[in-house]
Design a protein around this motif. Structure first.
Motif, PDB file in Angstrom:
ATOM      1  N   LEU A   1       0.817  -1.209   0.000  1.00 20.60           N
ATOM      2  CA  LEU A   1       0.000   0.000   0.000  1.00 20.60           C
ATOM      3  C   LEU A   1       0.854   1.263   0.000  1.00 20.60           C
ATOM      4  CD1 LEU A   1      -2.821  -1.014   2.505  1.00 20.60           C
ATOM      5  CD2 LEU A   1      -2.760  -1.268   0.018  1.00 20.60           C
ATOM      6  N   ARG A   2       2.192   1.099  -0.032  1.00 17.99           N
ATOM      7  CA  ARG A   2       3.151   2.205  -0.106  1.00 17.99           C
ATOM      8  C   ARG A   2       2.987   3.191   1.049  1.00 17.99           C
ATOM      9  NH1 ARG A   2       5.841   2.693  -5.067  1.00 17.99           N
ATOM     10  NH2 ARG A   2       5.192   1.118  -6.587  1.00 17.99           N
ATOM     11  N   LEU A   3       2.794   2.630   2.238  1.00 20.88           N
ATOM     12  CA  LEU A   3       2.662   3.443   3.440  1.00 20.88           C
ATOM     13  C   LEU A   3       3.803   3.142   4.400  1.00 20.88           C
ATOM     14  CD1 LEU A   3      -1.159   2.954   4.070  1.00 20.88           C
ATOM     15  CD2 LEU A   3      -0.059   5.000   3.170  1.00 20.88           C
ATOM     16  N   LYS A   4       4.280   4.166   5.073  1.00 18.73           N
ATOM     17  CA  LYS A   4       5.300   3.981   6.092  1.00 18.73           C
ATOM     18  C   LYS A   4       4.621   3.547   7.387  1.00 18.73           C
ATOM     19  CE  LYS A   4       8.367   7.514   4.173  1.00 18.73           C
ATOM     20  NZ  LYS A   4       9.037   8.826   4.418  1.00 18.73           N
ATOM     21  N   ALA A   5       5.050   2.429   7.915  1.00 17.75           N
ATOM     22  CA  ALA A   5       4.447   1.908   9.133  1.00 17.75           C
ATOM     23  C   ALA A   5       5.525   1.419  10.086  1.00 17.75           C
ATOM     24  CB  ALA A   5       3.479   0.772   8.821  1.00 17.75           C
ATOM     25  N   GLN A   6       5.257   1.572  11.357  1.00 11.24           N
ATOM     26  CA  GLN A   6       6.148   1.060  12.398  1.00 11.24           C
ATOM     27  C   GLN A   6       5.598  -0.274  12.893  1.00 11.24           C
ATOM     28  OE1 GLN A   6       6.303   3.521  15.893  1.00 11.24           O
ATOM     29  NE2 GLN A   6       7.841   2.271  16.916  1.00 11.24           N
ATOM     30  N   SER A   7       6.450  -1.274  12.982  1.00 11.83           N
ATOM     31  CA  SER A   7       6.027  -2.581  13.488  1.00 11.83           C
ATOM     32  C   SER A   7       6.379  -2.698  14.969  1.00 11.83           C
ATOM     33  CB  SER A   7       6.695  -3.715  12.708  1.00 11.83           C
ATOM     34  OG  SER A   7       6.245  -3.753  11.369  1.00 11.83           O
ATOM     35  N   ILE A   8       5.393  -3.068  15.767  1.00  6.39           N
ATOM     36  CA  ILE A   8       5.598  -3.266  17.204  1.00  6.39           C
ATOM     37  C   ILE A   8       5.026  -4.624  17.592  1.00  6.39           C
ATOM     38  CG2 ILE A   8       5.088  -2.434  19.528  1.00  6.39           C
ATOM     39  CD1 ILE A   8       4.817   0.361  18.407  1.00  6.39           C
ATOM     40  N   ALA A   9       5.828  -5.448  18.228  1.00  3.70           N
ATOM     41  CA  ALA A   9       5.367  -6.772  18.659  1.00  3.70           C
ATOM     42  C   ALA A   9       4.417  -6.637  19.839  1.00  3.70           C
ATOM     43  CB  ALA A   9       6.560  -7.639  19.043  1.00  3.70           C
ATOM     44  N   PRO A  10       3.231  -7.237  19.776  1.00  3.73           N
ATOM     45  CA  PRO A  10       2.277  -7.108  20.877  1.00  3.73           C
ATOM     46  C   PRO A  10       2.607  -7.966  22.089  1.00  3.73           C
ATOM     47  CG  PRO A  10       1.348  -8.420  19.106  1.00  3.73           C
ATOM     48  CD  PRO A  10       2.648  -7.897  18.597  1.00  3.73           C
ATOM     49  N   ASN A  11       3.314  -9.070  21.872  1.00  3.44           N
ATOM     50  CA  ASN A  11       3.742  -9.948  22.973  1.00  3.44           C
ATOM     51  C   ASN A  11       2.579 -10.371  23.872  1.00  3.44           C
ATOM     52  OD1 ASN A  11       6.503  -9.769  22.185  1.00  3.44           O
ATOM     53  ND2 ASN A  11       6.663  -7.794  23.220  1.00  3.44           N
ATOM     54  N   ILE A  12       1.587 -11.012  23.289  1.00  2.00           N
ATOM     55  CA  ILE A  12       0.460 -11.507  24.067  1.00  2.00           C
ATOM     56  C   ILE A  12       0.464 -13.036  24.068  1.00  2.00           C
ATOM     57  CG2 ILE A  12      -0.941  -9.481  23.510  1.00  2.00           C
ATOM     58  CD1 ILE A  12      -2.552 -11.401  21.627  1.00  2.00           C
ATOM     59  N   ASP A  13      -0.301 -13.613  24.975  1.00  2.00           N
ATOM     60  CA  ASP A  13      -0.480 -15.057  25.017  1.00  2.00           C
ATOM     61  C   ASP A  13      -1.515 -15.432  23.953  1.00  2.00           C
ATOM     62  OD1 ASP A  13      -0.924 -17.711  25.557  1.00  2.00           O
ATOM     63  OD2 ASP A  13      -1.345 -17.445  27.689  1.00  2.00           O
ATOM     64  N   GLU A  14      -1.118 -16.246  22.984  1.00  2.00           N
ATOM     65  CA  GLU A  14      -2.003 -16.561  21.866  1.00  2.00           C
ATOM     66  C   GLU A  14      -2.683 -17.924  22.013  1.00  2.00           C
ATOM     67  OE1 GLU A  14      -0.419 -15.736  18.001  1.00  2.00           O
ATOM     68  OE2 GLU A  14       0.839 -14.100  18.728  1.00  2.00           O
TER      69      GLU A  14
ATOM     70  N   ILE B   1      -1.392  -0.494  21.723  1.00  2.00           N
ATOM     71  CA  ILE B   1      -1.871   0.837  22.115  1.00  2.00           C
ATOM     72  C   ILE B   1      -1.406   1.173  23.528  1.00  2.00           C
ATOM     73  CG2 ILE B   1      -3.955   2.150  22.688  1.00  2.00           C
ATOM     74  CD1 ILE B   1      -5.277   0.750  20.262  1.00  2.00           C
ATOM     75  N   THR B   2      -1.396   0.186  24.402  1.00  2.00           N
ATOM     76  CA  THR B   2      -0.884   0.400  25.758  1.00  2.00           C
ATOM     77  C   THR B   2       0.608   0.700  25.729  1.00  2.00           C
ATOM     78  OG1 THR B   2      -2.555  -1.063  26.722  1.00  2.00           O
ATOM     79  CG2 THR B   2      -0.569  -0.655  28.026  1.00  2.00           C
ATOM     80  N   GLN B   3       1.347   0.008  24.868  1.00  2.00           N
ATOM     81  CA  GLN B   3       2.791   0.231  24.760  1.00  2.00           C
ATOM     82  C   GLN B   3       3.131   1.634  24.274  1.00  2.00           C
ATOM     83  OE1 GLN B   3       5.356  -2.742  22.866  1.00  2.00           O
ATOM     84  NE2 GLN B   3       3.705  -4.236  23.030  1.00  2.00           N
TER      85      GLN B   3
ATOM     86  N   ILE C   1      -3.128   5.101  13.583  1.00  2.00           N
ATOM     87  CA  ILE C   1      -3.989   3.972  13.265  1.00  2.00           C
ATOM     88  C   ILE C   1      -3.189   2.710  13.544  1.00  2.00           C
ATOM     89  CG2 ILE C   1      -5.179   2.683  11.455  1.00  2.00           C
ATOM     90  CD1 ILE C   1      -5.871   5.294  10.116  1.00  2.00           C
ATOM     91  N   VAL C   2      -3.714   1.882  14.424  1.00  2.00           N
ATOM     92  CA  VAL C   2      -3.080   0.617  14.769  1.00  2.00           C
ATOM     93  C   VAL C   2      -3.770  -0.502  13.997  1.00  2.00           C
ATOM     94  CG1 VAL C   2      -2.609  -1.021  16.627  1.00  2.00           C
ATOM     95  CG2 VAL C   2      -2.393   1.438  17.056  1.00  2.00           C
TER      96      VAL C   2
END
Length: 204
Positions: A22-35, A59-61, A70-71
Motif C-alpha cells: 500500500l506504499r505506506l510507512k508503518a512502524q512494526s511493534i510486537a504485541p507480545n500476548i499469550d495466543e 496501544i498500551t505500549q 492507526i493501529v
C-alpha cells in the motif's frame, strides 16, 4: 488527515511486507500476548479475540502520541480435520500438518482489528479462505518442507512461494488474506479511519 502514524501490531515479516504494497510507512511493534486458545473457543472466536488483544497491547505500549495513529492488528487460525493448526516450528510438525491436510479442505480465518487512537473509532473484519489440498505423497511433503522451511506459517506452507503447488484450489475474497493480512479490508479500514492510501503524501 495527513499527519497520521501507522502502526502494525505485529513482528511478522510477512504482514509488514504485505502492508508495504500500500506504499505506506508503518512502524512494526510486537504485541507480545499469550495466543493460546481458551476453553470452548472456535477458530473464528480465537482469531477475532487475538487481533483485538494485539491492538490493545500495542496501544498500551505506545501510550498517548501527539499525532493520531492507526493501529493495525491481525491474526490467523487454520482449521482442518476438526483441529486448529498453529505454526509448526519444526520440520516434523510441518510434515505432520501437511500429511493431515492431504486431500482435504482447510479453512483459514484471518481477522483484522484497526483503531484510530485519537477518535477511538475501530474497524473489524474476518476473512475466511478455503484451501483444497491435492493428494500429496510423503515424498512431496518432505521435499516441500525441506525446500521452503515453512515453520513460522500456520498450516505449514507459503502460498506466495512453492506452497501453491500443494493445492487443487483456493476459495477467497482476498488473496492477501492467506498470506496473513487482508489488504482489501485493510484499505477499507484505513479509509474509514481517516487515511486513504491513494490520496495521501506519505507513500514511500
Amino acid at each position: 488527515m495527513f499527519n497520521m502514524n501507522l502502526i502494525l501490531a505485529s513482528s511478522s515479516t510477512y504482514r509488514a511486507q504485505l502492508l508495504r504494497q500500500l506504499r505506506l510507512k508503518a512502524q512494526s511493534i510486537a504485541p507480545n500476548i499469550d495466543e493460546k486458545p481458551v476453553n470452548g473457543e472456535d477458530p473464528k472466536q480465537l482469531a477475532t479475540r487475538l487481533a483485538a488483544e494485539k491492538a490493545a497491547a500495542v496501544i498500551t505500549q505506545i501510550g498517548r502520541l501527539e499525532e493520531p495513529s492507526i493501529v493495525i492488528a491481525s491474526d490467523q487460525v487454520a482449521y482442518c480435520n476438526h483441529k486448529m493448526l498453529g505454526k509448526p516450528h519444526t520440520a516434523e510438525n510441518a510434515i505432520a500438518q501437511l500429511t493431515d491436510m492431504s486431500n482435504k479442505t482447510a479453512e483459514f480465518y484471518t481477522s483484522l482489528f484497526m483503531q484510530n487512537t485519537q477518535t477511538q473509532q475501530t474497524f473489524t473484519h474476518l476473512d475466511v479462505t478455503k484451501v483444497n489440498f491435492r493428494t500429496l505423497t510423503s515424498q512431496e511433503i518432505k521435499n516441500y518442507v525441506a525446500l521452503e522451511s515453512p515453520f513460522d506459517c500456520a498450516g505449514s506452507f507459503k502460498c506466495e512461494g512453492l506452497g501453491i503447488s500443494l493445492f487443487n484450489s483456493i476459495e477467497t475474497h482476498d488473496p492477501s488474506a492467506l498470506v496473513g493480512l487482508p489488504l482489501i479490508s485493510v484499505t477499507k479500514g484505513l479509509i474509514n479511519l481517516g487515511l486513504n492510501p491513494l490520496l495521501i503524501g506519505n507513500a514511500e
